[in-house]
Design a protein around this motif. Sequence first.
Motif, short mmCIF file in Angstrom:
data_model
loop_
_atom_site.label_atom_id
_atom_site.label_comp_id
_atom_site.label_asym_id
_atom_site.label_seq_id
_atom_site.Cartn_x
_atom_site.Cartn_y
_atom_site.Cartn_z
N GLY A 5 0.84 -1.19 0.00
CA GLY A 5 0.00 0.00 0.00
C GLY A 5 0.88 1.24 0.00
N LEU A 157 -3.26 -0.53 3.53
CA LEU A 157 -4.09 -0.70 2.33
C LEU A 157 -5.27 0.25 2.25
N GLY A 158 -5.42 1.13 3.24
CA GLY A 158 -6.50 2.12 3.19
C GLY A 158 -7.86 1.50 3.46
N GLY A 167 -7.94 1.55 -3.22
CA GLY A 167 -8.32 0.90 -1.97
C GLY A 167 -9.75 0.39 -2.07
#
Length: 399
Positions: A5, A157-158, A167
């Motif tokens: 990410g 990874l949001g 994401g």
Amino acid sequence: MAIVGGGPAGLTAAERLADIAEVHVFDAMPSLGRKFLLAGKSGLNITHGENFETFLTRFGAAREKLEPALRGFTPDGIRQWAAELGIETFTGSSGRIFPKAMKASPLLRAWLGRLADAGVTFHRRHKWNGWTARGELKFETPDGELTFRADATVLALGGASWPRLGGDGAWTQLLRAHGVTVNPLQPSNCGFDVAWSPHMAARFAGVPVKSVTLSFGERALRGDFVVTKYGVEGSAIYALSAELREAAERDGKAVLTLDLAPDRDIERLTRELSRPRGKNSLANHLRKAAGIDGARAALLRECIDGLVFDDPALLAAAIKALPLTLIRPRPIAEAISSAGGIALDELDEKFMLRKLPGIFCAGEMLDWEAPTGGYLITACLATGRAAGDGAREWLAEKR
Ligand SMILES: Cc1cc2nc3c(=O)[nH]c(=O)nc-3n(C[C@H](O)[C@H](O)[C@H](O)COP(=O)(O)OP(=O)(O)OC[C@H]3O[C@@H](n4cnc5c(N)ncnc54)[C@H](O)[C@@H]3O)c2cc1C
């Protein structure tokens, strides 16, 4: 060392590790930091200059867990960090802090350049897809599935807002499969649906309603919102969105109270609305007597019975406390940010997953939420730094 990410949280973690490890940053998208760049379109409100104790309260129930990280990378620290990347910041009238250029691209460019100079390798178009049976990270790439053995990993990874920026929240299943509690991702800082009449939706979509007071439960705040085709959105709605979302989920609706004339008291409004209308239309009378026109007048018509317009006292009361029924939050794909995510007690004080030693997590994928105002990016940077430092210690202990 893998960072999965490449948003603000992941890049901050990379920065903390580059001098002691070979750092590989993987991202599903063809370029990094896409949501950060989008945030830059509205000025990139990077942090907030209010009193730090007040600042901490913005994180609600998550404060306790986040506080050490936020103390480790404070708003002043963030300004200093940006300055070291050649980005001067300033404090706006509301205390919000922005880069002078009011965009994210110069900062992101300088940041990625500094990371590359420090030896960080970027792997774009690598979508993380879990672990192999031997514990290697698995990625979908244009060249097929690739694996990577990491001695430590930071996942950043949001959430699941604006999935086309990368994401999509698919990671929630990957972690749940390993027994990690991930609370459902939900829209935060989001708009809400309202059952507008076709006239309201067609005529007033996009029209701002400025400087009104919005009250819900214990909270009241003065601010602006925008009427949309489907309902309402904008900063004052976002500020109340957590409470509104919870009420809508619990009760099937959330009734917001609007004061459309916060600078006039009810007595004055009643007096002025009681003046004879003469030849004035109702719309003109409302505008002259109460300063209510345009979208405010339309809101009144939408939310109260027509008979109320004939009674100055009832009309004044409606202007001061107009009930606006919100049906549900807009879909998470449209939200500014996500609530929900990895339950905070799944993480130790180094932001490492207790059930998956060597796997650290940061940013919006953790279960906290905060209003707009620079709090989101600040917490992503701060948890990214804390997770990076955690991974650093972990690697040092293993060597
Ligand atoms: C319109 C808009 C305006 C905003 N404005 C502001 C603002 O002014 N101030 C503020 O504080 N916040 C703002 N935000 C919120 C802020 O941008 C986010 O909170 C922040 O970007 C989250 O950082 P993150 O690193 O946790 O995740 P993200 O920035 O979402 O980065 C996650 C990265 O992980 C990658 N990824 C996801 N899944 C995978 C996978 N399976 N494999 C590989 N890579 C994957 C994505 O491609 C992405 O690059 C705004 C958001 C939006 C949508």
